[in-house]
Design a protein around this motif. Structure first.
Motif, PDB file in Angstrom:
ATOM      1  N   LEU A  67       0.830  -1.211   0.000  1.00 26.74           N
ATOM      2  CA  LEU A  67       0.000   0.000   0.000  1.00 26.74           C
ATOM      3  C   LEU A  67       0.863   1.258   0.000  1.00 26.74           C
ATOM      4  N   SER A  68       1.994   1.188   0.700  1.00 22.76           N
ATOM      5  CA  SER A  68       2.830   2.391   0.841  1.00 22.76           C
ATOM      6  C   SER A  68       3.901   2.493  -0.237  1.00 22.76           C
ATOM      7  N   GLY A  69       4.070   1.452  -1.035  1.00 21.08           N
ATOM      8  CA  GLY A  69       5.050   1.509  -2.117  1.00 21.08           C
ATOM      9  C   GLY A  69       6.437   1.040  -1.728  1.00 21.08           C
ATOM     10  N   VAL A  70       6.595   0.515  -0.511  1.00 19.97           N
ATOM     11  CA  VAL A  70       7.894  -0.035  -0.101  1.00 19.97           C
ATOM     12  C   VAL A  70       8.216  -1.259  -0.970  1.00 19.97           C
ATOM     13  N   LEU A  79      -5.463   1.963  -5.191  1.00 16.49           N
ATOM     14  CA  LEU A  79      -6.101   3.218  -5.613  1.00 16.49           C
ATOM     15  C   LEU A  79      -6.182   4.172  -4.433  1.00 16.49           C
ATOM     16  N   LEU A  80      -5.745   5.421  -4.658  1.00 18.17           N
ATOM     17  CA  LEU A  80      -5.885   6.460  -3.642  1.00 18.17           C
ATOM     18  C   LEU A  80      -6.908   7.455  -4.169  1.00 18.17           C
ATOM     19  N   ARG A  81      -7.980   7.650  -3.434  1.00 19.77           N
ATOM     20  CA  ARG A  81      -9.107   8.479  -3.891  1.00 19.77           C
ATOM     21  C   ARG A  81      -9.511   8.141  -5.334  1.00 19.77           C
ATOM     22  N   GLY A  82      -9.548   6.848  -5.615  1.00 17.45           N
ATOM     23  CA  GLY A  82     -10.028   6.374  -6.909  1.00 17.45           C
ATOM     24  C   GLY A  82      -9.000   6.360  -8.029  1.00 17.45           C
ATOM     25  N   GLU A  83      -7.775   6.887  -7.751  1.00 18.54           N
ATOM     26  CA  GLU A  83      -6.756   6.920  -8.803  1.00 18.54           C
ATOM     27  C   GLU A  83      -5.659   5.916  -8.518  1.00 18.54           C
TER      28      GLU A  83
END
Ligand SMILES: Nc1ncnc2c1ncn2[C@@H]1O[C@H](COP(=O)(O)OP(=O)(O)OP(=O)(O)O)[C@@H](O)[C@H]1O
Ligand SMILES: [Mg+2]
Length: 273
Positions: A67-70, A79-83
């Motif tokens: 989720l954090s990209g590590v 998706l963050l706010r749909g993106e």
């Protein structure tokens, strides 16, 4: 504190849609021959604390890494706010208000307690440590407001009296509180917490739980990975349960404790539900 404080009343303040801020869609992560996470879908809502529980090795920390990209997933989307943020670095995600914490409190030992909070700034206006330190040391008018905010944040975690002491002089518990103060200063929209209560005494654990609840009340979407089931029961609005890389249950704590699959996953490892 009750387990439903972020519930119906908070919904009134949500933006359009169902308030889903971060969504994981069918994530998969392989480490060599081992499938650590498989077909994992979950969603986080603003104003809510969402729990993520499961036995050791279930894949919880790996989900936070994805989720954090590590770490990068082998399959699925975040998706963050749909993106889609699949291609974004950890820093780019942090700039968009998505912050993950680690089990060990990460603070700058040679900066003072106040400086540790000041260098965070606001996650949405950048999260570059050294640049922020240089900015900090050049006193500007804008900093007066920042300093006041940092002092307020420190007093919220009862560390104001330590503001001019170097972070390395703090006790382990105080360093944890300082790490939380830094998080509060960053004011992230999405907070991913990996076992924040591990090894802390019950009084400090209470304080940290209040701070976690407070972040959600101010609008953050919080994901809490914890082995402490009492804490999960106290602060989570809903919970996802993982076992062997998969989500095997989701619901309120009350719903889950009546689920055989969930109880079995825990009883198998000796954990209490
Ligand atoms: N970088 C890695 N390389 C290889 N295997 C890994 C790596 N990270 C995690 N794993 C493996 O993936 C599985 C899931 O690990 P993970 O750390 O996500 O579990 P967890 O649910 O966080 O466990 P715990 O409750 O003990 O923290 C485990 O079998 C672990 O050994
Ligand atoms: Mg873990």
């Amino acid at each position: 504190m009750t387990s439903s404080q972020g519930g119906a009343a908070a919904d009134a303040g949500l933006d359009a849609g169902d308030g889903c801020v971060l969504e994981a869609q069918q994530l998969k992560k392989r480490f060599g021959g081992l499938v650590a996470v498989q077909d994992c879908s979950l969603s986080l809502r603003s104003h809510r604390v969402t729990g993520l529980i499961g036995p050791n090795g279930a894949g919880k920390s790996t989900v936070l890494d994805l989720l954090s990209g590590v770490e990068r997933q082998d399959d699925g989307h975040v998706l963050l706010r749909g993106e889609s943020i699949d291609r974004m670095s950890t820093h780019a995600r942090a700039r968009r208000g998505l912050i993950r914490t680690f089990q060990d409190p990460r603070v700058w030992p040679y900066l003072t307690t106040l400086e540790n909070v000041l260098v965070v700034g606001d996650a949405k206006s950048g999260y570059s440590g050294w640049a922020a330190i240089l900015r900090h040391r050049r006193a500007t008018a804008r900093q007066a407001a920042n300093i006041q905010r940092a002092v307020d944040v420190l007093s919220a975690v009862e560390l104001e009296h330590m503001r001019d002491r170097r972070a390395r002089e703090l006790s382990g518990g105080q360093a944890r509180l300082l790490a939380f103060a830094r998080l509060a200063m960053a004011n992230p929209e999405v907070v991913l917490l990996d076992e924040p209560l591990a090894g802390v005494n019950p009084i400090l654990a209470d304080r940290l739980l209040e701070l976690i609840r407070g972040m959600a009340e101010r609008g953050a979407a919080v994901l809490l990975v914890e082995h402490n089931m009492e804490a999960i029961e106290r602060v989570c609005d809903s919970v996802f349960v993982m076992s062997e890389g998969r989500v095997i249950g989701t619901g309120t704590w009350e719903e889950l404790r009546q689920s055989e699959a969930v109880v079995e996953a825990y009883l198998g490892t000796g954990a209490r539900v």
